[in-house]
Write an enzyme that holds these catalytic residues in place. Structure first.
Site, PDB file in Angstrom:
ATOM      1  N   LYS A 220     109.993  62.377  40.734  1.00  0.00           N
ATOM      2  CA  LYS A 220     111.331  62.806  41.167  1.00  0.00           C
ATOM      3  C   LYS A 220     112.411  61.760  40.871  1.00  0.00           C
ATOM      4  O   LYS A 220     113.478  62.081  40.358  1.00  0.00           O
ATOM      5  CB  LYS A 220     111.290  63.089  42.667  1.00  0.00           C
ATOM      6  CG  LYS A 220     112.563  63.689  43.211  1.00  0.00           C
ATOM      7  CD  LYS A 220     112.434  65.172  43.229  1.00  0.00           C
ATOM      8  CE  LYS A 220     113.696  65.866  43.661  1.00  0.00           C
ATOM      9  NZ  LYS A 220     113.577  67.311  43.455  1.00  0.00           N
TER      10      LYS A 220
ATOM     11  N   CYS B 106      89.916  48.020  44.892  1.00  0.00           N
ATOM     12  CA  CYS B 106      89.135  48.431  46.061  1.00  0.00           C
ATOM     13  C   CYS B 106      87.872  49.193  45.639  1.00  0.00           C
ATOM     14  O   CYS B 106      86.976  48.597  45.064  1.00  0.00           O
ATOM     15  CB  CYS B 106      90.029  49.230  47.011  1.00  0.00           C
ATOM     16  SG  CYS B 106      89.347  49.301  48.663  1.00  0.00           S
ATOM     17  N   TYR B 107      87.781  50.502  45.882  1.00  0.00           N
ATOM     18  CA  TYR B 107      86.590  51.234  45.432  1.00  0.00           C
ATOM     19  C   TYR B 107      86.385  51.052  43.934  1.00  0.00           C
ATOM     20  O   TYR B 107      85.246  50.932  43.450  1.00  0.00           O
ATOM     21  CB  TYR B 107      86.726  52.728  45.773  1.00  0.00           C
ATOM     22  CG  TYR B 107      85.499  53.537  45.392  1.00  0.00           C
ATOM     23  CD1 TYR B 107      84.379  53.545  46.198  1.00  0.00           C
ATOM     24  CD2 TYR B 107      85.471  54.267  44.201  1.00  0.00           C
ATOM     25  CE1 TYR B 107      83.241  54.262  45.841  1.00  0.00           C
ATOM     26  CE2 TYR B 107      84.349  54.990  43.836  1.00  0.00           C
ATOM     27  CZ  TYR B 107      83.234  54.982  44.664  1.00  0.00           C
ATOM     28  OH  TYR B 107      82.121  55.687  44.298  1.00  0.00           O
TER      29      TYR B 107
ATOM     30  N   GLY C 251      89.242  54.695  46.641  1.00  0.00           N
ATOM     31  CA  GLY C 251      88.736  56.019  46.993  1.00  0.00           C
ATOM     32  C   GLY C 251      87.970  55.960  48.294  1.00  0.00           C
ATOM     33  O   GLY C 251      87.617  54.876  48.770  1.00  0.00           O
TER      34      GLY C 251
ATOM     35  N   HIS D  48      94.892  46.397  48.006  1.00  0.00           N
ATOM     36  CA  HIS D  48      95.691  47.410  47.301  1.00  0.00           C
ATOM     37  C   HIS D  48      97.014  46.816  46.835  1.00  0.00           C
ATOM     38  O   HIS D  48      97.952  46.703  47.618  1.00  0.00           O
ATOM     39  CB  HIS D  48      95.953  48.605  48.229  1.00  0.00           C
ATOM     40  CG  HIS D  48      94.753  49.464  48.418  1.00  0.00           C
ATOM     41  ND1 HIS D  48      94.456  50.530  47.597  1.00  0.00           N
ATOM     42  CD2 HIS D  48      93.732  49.380  49.308  1.00  0.00           C
ATOM     43  CE1 HIS D  48      93.320  51.082  47.977  1.00  0.00           C
ATOM     44  NE2 HIS D  48      92.857  50.402  49.013  1.00  0.00           N
TER      45      HIS D  48
ATOM     46  N   GLU E  14      99.149  48.237  45.023  1.00  0.00           N
ATOM     47  CA  GLU E  14     100.151  49.281  44.775  1.00  0.00           C
ATOM     48  C   GLU E  14     100.999  49.609  46.005  1.00  0.00           C
ATOM     49  O   GLU E  14     102.009  50.295  45.882  1.00  0.00           O
ATOM     50  CB  GLU E  14      99.467  50.561  44.250  1.00  0.00           C
ATOM     51  CG  GLU E  14      98.545  51.295  45.236  1.00  0.00           C
ATOM     52  CD  GLU E  14      97.115  50.744  45.263  1.00  0.00           C
ATOM     53  OE1 GLU E  14      96.939  49.529  45.057  1.00  0.00           O
ATOM     54  OE2 GLU E  14      96.184  51.522  45.542  1.00  0.00           O
TER      55      GLU E  14
ATOM     56  N   ASP F 242     115.953  69.301  39.634  1.00  0.00           N
ATOM     57  CA  ASP F 242     114.969  69.405  38.558  1.00  0.00           C
ATOM     58  C   ASP F 242     115.376  70.434  37.498  1.00  0.00           C
ATOM     59  O   ASP F 242     115.394  70.121  36.305  1.00  0.00           O
ATOM     60  CB  ASP F 242     113.588  69.764  39.122  1.00  0.00           C
ATOM     61  CG  ASP F 242     113.174  68.823  40.235  1.00  0.00           C
ATOM     62  OD1 ASP F 242     113.721  67.705  40.274  1.00  0.00           O
ATOM     63  OD2 ASP F 242     112.333  69.203  41.065  1.00  0.00           O
TER      64      ASP F 242
END
Ligand code: XMP
Length: 521
Positions: free
Chosen positions: A377, A86-87, A59, A178, A180, A235
């Site tokens: 998606k 991280c944060y 964050g 990070h 991710e 969708d």
């Protein structure tokens, strides 16, 4: 929205730009997870979600600032593994008795982490450090300077002595980098290892999701009738096929053709649903109504509002033919559902009025069925394949509700729409022929409200100019233009000018988003 039938991982969002990527990586590892903004993570929510593990996201705040966000202390008392990123790592340190200091230097970019201490062989490392060190992506200002009792350092980098820390008894982990993002090449593996040590077994598959979704739709709907607005997009199509598999002919689809579809699109959609799937379908050809109402309208917002309003009226009219429907099905996706973390709390500006069937449920007294609310998606695409939808259909680029109206800046005329349809078909054909379709998020032609002079053969031409648009994106929120080769662009321009009467000049739009948007209007 919490589904209690499978193990859940809770992501507490502290507002990092990349929180959604944590969820993406976990879903890729077949782990079900939910993102909730930190303000909403109350003890009650923790009880409802009953997570099997928790991840605290990164964050923009500094834990050293008064009033900066914290995790509820209960997170550390649940007896489940917690990973701070991280944060999130800093919050964890602060709340458990460590120390975080404001850094004078922001560390941003690539770094290398080496295993440290006797826990170099910890299971969170399984399959990592094969080359002795791991490349990671750092982005932080503050840093941890002391760790709480029970924690040990298990990975270090030159600028982050506490790059990976662990309390292996309580299964609390913290990483300064990070995992991710793609720039941490083995980050996904580290996240997967974390889920394994939390007891997840990667069993959240699309096949399982499909069966469960079908069961839930039956449970929700009973023997009531459902209507679904089909737009031709992936969708709403996947939602329709899934619901049809669950409740058969209790479902009726309404396809509103506003005359702003691409070449052959209406026939393709109607053919597929009516003939191939045998799904009851009302094909409402309302092109005269829409094009009539748009006559002379040049302002983008007025176009959008006109289309949105008519769409609701027309849908309402045809949906009533179904008689006694109690539910409206929508292809709402997870990114539309995630509440974003807002520190300012102020309203955001409206850039464009998006067109959907909003307003209808209240007006018609309908309840919503939204079977894709938990999916991203690409997961919707995977579900579409699981349901047997043709690959070519499932992989289609997104197409906006207002259709070609917003790709025709200025006044819309039938002539311009026809030219646009043919130019777009050539462009997409080129992209497919060159094998580029799946590398691109979205590609289309916009016909410009300007005519230019050209020469063809021995004659003068005075025709429209068009712009080609092609972007890469993860979620449509930000985008980069696609770097076509000059040869491709030259060949495409040549084909469009030769094959499409009415266009004599082709340009390529190289604006990213922001500052541009993907559509021209
Ligand atoms: P923009 O132009 O805002 O578009 O960068 C982002 C993505 O949203 C699509 N888009 C829409 N989709 N109704 C939709 O269903 C709309 O009114 C609408 N406007 C834009 C656009 O095609 C892109 O994928």
């Amino acid at each position: 929205m919490t589904d209690r039938s499978h193990d859940r991982l809770l992501i507490v969002d502290f507002g990092s730009q990349v929180t959604q990527l944590i969820a993406r990586r976990l879903r890729e590892a077949n782990v079900y997870c939910e993102i909730h903004p930190f303000q909403k993570v109350t003890d009650a929510l923790l009880e409802t979600v009953a997570p099997k593990a928790v991840i605290l996201s990164g964050g923009p705040s500094s834990v050293t600032e008064p009033g900066s966000p914290r995790a509820p202390q209960k997170v550390f008392e649940l007896g489940v593994p917690v990973l701070g990123i991280c944060y999130g790592q800093q919050v964890m340190m602060e709340q458990l008795g460590g120390r975080v200091e404001s850094g004078h230097h922001r560390e941003f970019g690539r770094a290398f982490v080496e295993p440290a201490g006797r826990h170099g062989g910890d299971s969170i490392f399984s399959g990592l450090f094969a080359q002795g060190r791991e490349e990671v992506w750092m982005s932080h200002g503050d840093r941890v300077t002391a760790i709480p009792p029970g924690f040990e350092v298990i990975g270090t980098s030159p600028n982050a002595p506490y790059a990976i820390i662990a309390d292996t008894d309580r299964h609390f982990y913290g990483v300064q980098f990070h995992p991710e993002v793609h720039h941490t090449p083995n980050g996904a593996k580290l996240l997967e290892n974390f889920t394994w040590l939390a007891g997840f077994r990667g069993d959240w598959t699309m096949g399982a999701y499909k069966d469960e979704a079908i069961r839930k739709i039956r449970e929700q709907v009973g023997d009531a009738k459902v209507i679904c607005g089909l737009s031709g997009g992936v969708d709403s199509s996947v939602a329709a096929v899934l619901i049809h598999e669950a409740i058969g002919d209790q479902l009726t689809c309404v396809f509103v053709d506003h005359g702003l579809m691409r070449l052959g699109e209406a026939d393709e959609v109607v053919g597929m649903f009516r003939d191939h799937y045998n799904i009851p379908l009302i094909h409402a050809d309302e092109s005269e109504l829409f094009l009539g109402a748009l006559d002379g309208v040049a302002d983008p917002e007025e176009k959008r509002k006109t289309i949105g309003r008519l769409f609701i009226d027309v849908f309402d009219k045809h949906a009533r033919e179904v008689g006694g429907a109690k539910f409206l099905a929508q292809g709402t996706l997870y990114p539309d559902v995630i509440e974003s973390v807002s520190f300012s709390g102020g309203p955001s500006v409206t850039i464009k009025s998006h067109h959907n069937v909003g307003g209808l449920p209240e007006k018609m007294g309908l309840k919503l069925v939204e079977p894709l609310r938990e999916l991203f998606k690409d997961e919707v695409r995977a579900l579409g394949r699981e349901l047997g939808l043709p690959a070519s259909f499932v992989g289609r680029h997104p197409f906006p509700g207002p259709g070609l109206a917003i790709r025709c800046p200025g006044e819309i005329t039938r002539d311009k729409l026809e030219i646009l349809r043919r130019a777009d078909a050539v462009y997409i054909d080129q992209i497919r022929k060159h094998g580029l379709y799946d590398d691109i998020w979205q590609a289309y032609v916009a016909i410009l409200p300007v005519r230019t002079v050209g020469v063809m053969g021995d004659g003068r031409t005075y025709d429209y100019a068009c712009a080609l648009r092609a972007v890469t994106s993860v979620d449509g929120m930000t985008a980069d233009y696609y770097p076509f080769s000059h040869a491709f662009l030259g060949e495409t321009a040549n084909r469009i000018i030769n094959e499409v009467t009415g266009i004599n000049r082709v340009t390529y739009d190289i604006t990213s988003k922001p500052p541009g948007t993907i559509e021209w209007e």
